[in-house]
Structures are given as C-alpha cells and as structure tokens.
Enzyme design. Structure first.
Site, PDB file in Angstrom:
ATOM      1  N   ALA A 145     -56.965  72.500  26.106  1.00  0.00           N
ATOM      2  CA  ALA A 145     -56.436  73.597  25.417  1.00  0.00           C
ATOM      3  C   ALA A 145     -57.326  74.568  25.128  1.00  0.00           C
ATOM      4  CB  ALA A 145     -55.970  72.722  24.085  1.00  0.00           C
ATOM      5  N   SER A 202     -61.950  65.924  26.993  1.00  0.00           N
ATOM      6  CA  SER A 202     -60.707  64.955  26.837  1.00  0.00           C
ATOM      7  C   SER A 202     -61.026  64.068  25.759  1.00  0.00           C
ATOM      8  CB  SER A 202     -60.837  64.453  28.173  1.00  0.00           C
ATOM      9  OG  SER A 202     -60.097  63.195  28.068  1.00  0.00           O
ATOM     10  N   LYS A 246     -47.730  64.242  25.477  1.00  0.00           N
ATOM     11  CA  LYS A 246     -47.886  63.202  26.876  1.00  0.00           C
ATOM     12  C   LYS A 246     -48.273  61.859  26.168  1.00  0.00           C
ATOM     13  CE  LYS A 246     -50.300  66.841  29.468  1.00  0.00           C
ATOM     14  NZ  LYS A 246     -51.689  67.634  29.968  1.00  0.00           N
ATOM     15  N   LYS A 305     -52.180  58.920  32.510  1.00  0.00           N
ATOM     16  CA  LYS A 305     -53.566  59.622  32.831  1.00  0.00           C
ATOM     17  C   LYS A 305     -54.384  59.633  31.660  1.00  0.00           C
ATOM     18  CE  LYS A 305     -53.121  63.270  30.462  1.00  0.00           C
ATOM     19  NZ  LYS A 305     -53.973  64.352  29.417  1.00  0.00           N
ATOM     20  N   ARG A 365     -48.142  73.408   9.621  1.00  0.00           N
ATOM     21  CA  ARG A 365     -47.888  72.452   8.105  1.00  0.00           C
ATOM     22  C   ARG A 365     -49.118  73.202   7.168  1.00  0.00           C
ATOM     23  NH1 ARG A 365     -44.793  68.149   8.351  1.00  0.00           N
ATOM     24  NH2 ARG A 365     -44.582  66.980  10.392  1.00  0.00           N
TER      25      ARG A 365
END
EC number: 1.1.1.94
Length: 336
Positions: free
Chosen positions: A141, A255, A107, A192, A33
């Site tokens: 990532a 995370s 996810k 998870k 975007r």
C-alpha cells in the site's frame, strides 16, 4: 459520472481510493469509521494514521456515513480485514446500490467456512458472479500511495466488468491487467500471506537467500496445487496475482506477514508478536482455513502445515524447519 465507493480507510483502502482519484475518470468516495481520519483526508488530504506524509488527491472525499458513500456507486470496493467481511456486509446490505459491482481488495480465507472473499460476498449479498470482482497482485500500500510503479490483476467471471474496473483505476503509475480466473487470483493472494510468514521466520532465524528462495519456490508449488484442485488455471499463479504477489510479500519489510514471521523466528512467541504489533497478520488467521481446504481436497501443503503448527500448536521454528527438511526425497515436478 461513474462513482466508486471504497469502504475501509486503512492503508490499502486509502491507497486504492487515491489510485482511482488519480486516474481521474470516476468520482471517488472513501468511507471510514473514525471521524478524525475522515476529517484529515477532507481537509489536509492525508491519512495521518495509515499513510503519514503522503498527499492524497484533493478529488478524493471521505465520509463516516456508509450510506452516503454507497449511494449511486457503480463500483463498491471493500477493503476491511478479511475476517470482519461477513459482519460488515450484513450491516451494509440495505445501503447497497441495486446495480453496483462489489469489488474485494481483501486477501484471506474466512475462518470457519473456508470461503474465499468473493464467495462470502456472493453468499451474504446474494449477488451473481458477474457483479463481483477482485483486485489482487503485488500491491504494497505505501509504495502505491507514494505513486511508485505498480501492477495488479482485476478478476471477474465477466470480462467486460473486469475491463470497466481496469479503466477506472489505470493511471501513469498503476497498471491493472484483467483475468476471468477469480479462484486463482484470490487463492494466490491468500496463500502468499502464509508463505510470507514462513519466509519471515527463516529471516528471523538468521538464514539467507537460499532458504528464502526455497520457501518462495516451494510455497508457489503448494499454492498452485491447491488452486488447481479448487478449479483455478495454473497459469494464473505464474502471473502477478500468484508469483508477483508472493515475491513482493516475502521480500519486503513493508509486509505485515513477513514482519510477523521474522519476529517469531527471532525468538518471540505468537502472543508477544501480537502484543508488540497490536495486530494479527492475515496469514495467521487464514492459515488454518487454507490447511482445512488442502486436507479436504487431498492437497499436500507442508509449508502451510508448518506455519499452522508454529502459530497454533507452539511448534518451535527450529523443529518446524527440521520437519520440512526431513521430508522424503522427491523429484521436482508439478504436483509433488
């Protein structure tokens, strides 16, 4: 030449688009975007906001025109926040190539409907199962963008479709496996995040590896119970999309879900964590839907229940721990 369109220029969308570009088999176009990110990717081969300091493959091109990105795409890969999927799909549906396979990198479980991401795609775009795939696994990532070794699972009810996507993203540092258990792969990735919140809370409270190991192991048990109740193969959860993703997400400071939980465990409120991080971790959003699914199918998920109580009902972490540890004694075996 095969074309892969990746919609979403955040950290994971960019990293996966770079994986495909590095694999060298497909033309890879990334949609975003924000014009400044698109320009940086095209001119400097870097996503400065989400993956600063990492050089992207020069074959990866970016655009702010979603129709341009999607035109003629053999695979349309979606990497947007899970709770925005339905709205985005509605806006993109007219640009969808008639023969494309839609791939979810997300996810989460949709709030309000309790649908998995592939189910939202099927409902909004009216696509058959063989044109929907998911990719999941221990996929932090930034590590993947740094071209560190990683694995993943590509799942589709049509095995040949999964194999096609597998070949397009296989590289010297990224090794995808195939599976036909879409339900198990998606639930492993969604649940998870909730377990990682609980592990983060334990870390924030100062607890050690025993507590983390207990939460990861019992978290896997409740993930398996829910997945099997919804039709998944329990063996899927012992693999990369289940145990693998769970370990990575619960162990890594990269995370978002673990980090969110850690801040909560250290004494911050949910609102304070959201204000500081400027985002709500996906596990927070999906946790209520996961608990709804569990209750609808008669599945006991005490860790998920504790997370929901902490996130939405103000239960202090110490009380959540006491409630978890005070449950009636049971044997350790599947389904209990």
């Amino acid at each position: 030449m095969t074309k892969v369109a990746v919609l979403g220029s955040g950290s994971w969308g960019t990293a996966f688009a770079n994986v495909v570009a590095d694999a060298g088999i497909a033309e890879t176009v990334l949609w975003g975007r924000r014009p400044e990110i698109v320009e940086a990717i095209n001119t400097k081969h870097e996503n400065p906001d989400y993956l600063p300091g990492i050089t992207l493959n020069p074959r990866l091109t970016a655009t702010t025109d979603v129709a341009e990105a999607m035109a003629g795409a053999d695979f349309t890969v979606i990497a947007v926040p899970a709770q925005t999927l339905r709205t985005n799909l509605a806006a993109w549906s007219e640009a969808l190539d008639p023969g494309t396979v839609v791939v979810s990198l997300m996810k989460g479980i949709e709030v309000g409907t309790c649908l998995r991401m592939s189910e939202v795609i099927a409902e909004v775009l009216e696509l058959p199962d063989h044109r929907i795939a998911v990719l999941s696994g221990p996929n932090l990532a930034r590590e993947i963008a740094e071209r560190q070794p990683a694995t993943a699972v590509v799942a589709c009810t049509d095995e040949q479709t999964a194999v096609r996507l597998q070949h397009l993203c296989k590289s010297p540092y990224f090794r995808p496996y195939t599976n036909t258990d879409v339900i198990g792969v998606e639930l492993g990735g969604a649940v998870k995040n909730v377990i990682a919140l609980a592990v983060g809370v334990a870390v924030g409270m100062g607890f050690g590896d025993n507590a983390k190991a207990a939460l990861i192991t019992r978290g896997l048990a409740e993930t398996v119970r829910l997945a099997v109740a919804l039709g998944a193969d329990e063996h899927t959860l012992a693999g990369l999309a289940g145990l693998g993703d769970l370990v990575a997400t619960c162990s890594s400071p990269l995370s978002r879900n673990r980090t969110f939980g850690e801040k909560l465990g250290s004494g911050m409120t949910v609102d304070e964590v959201i204000a500081e991080t400027k985002q709500t971790a996906e596990g927070v959003k999906s946790s209520t839907s996961i608990l709804e699914l569990a209750r609808a199918h008669g599945v006991e998920m005490p860790i998920t229940e504790a997370v929901v109580a902490m996130m939405y009902h103000g239960l202090p972490p110490a009380e959540a721990l006491l409630a978890f540890m005070s449950r009636s004694a049971k044997p350790e075996r599947y389904g209990v």
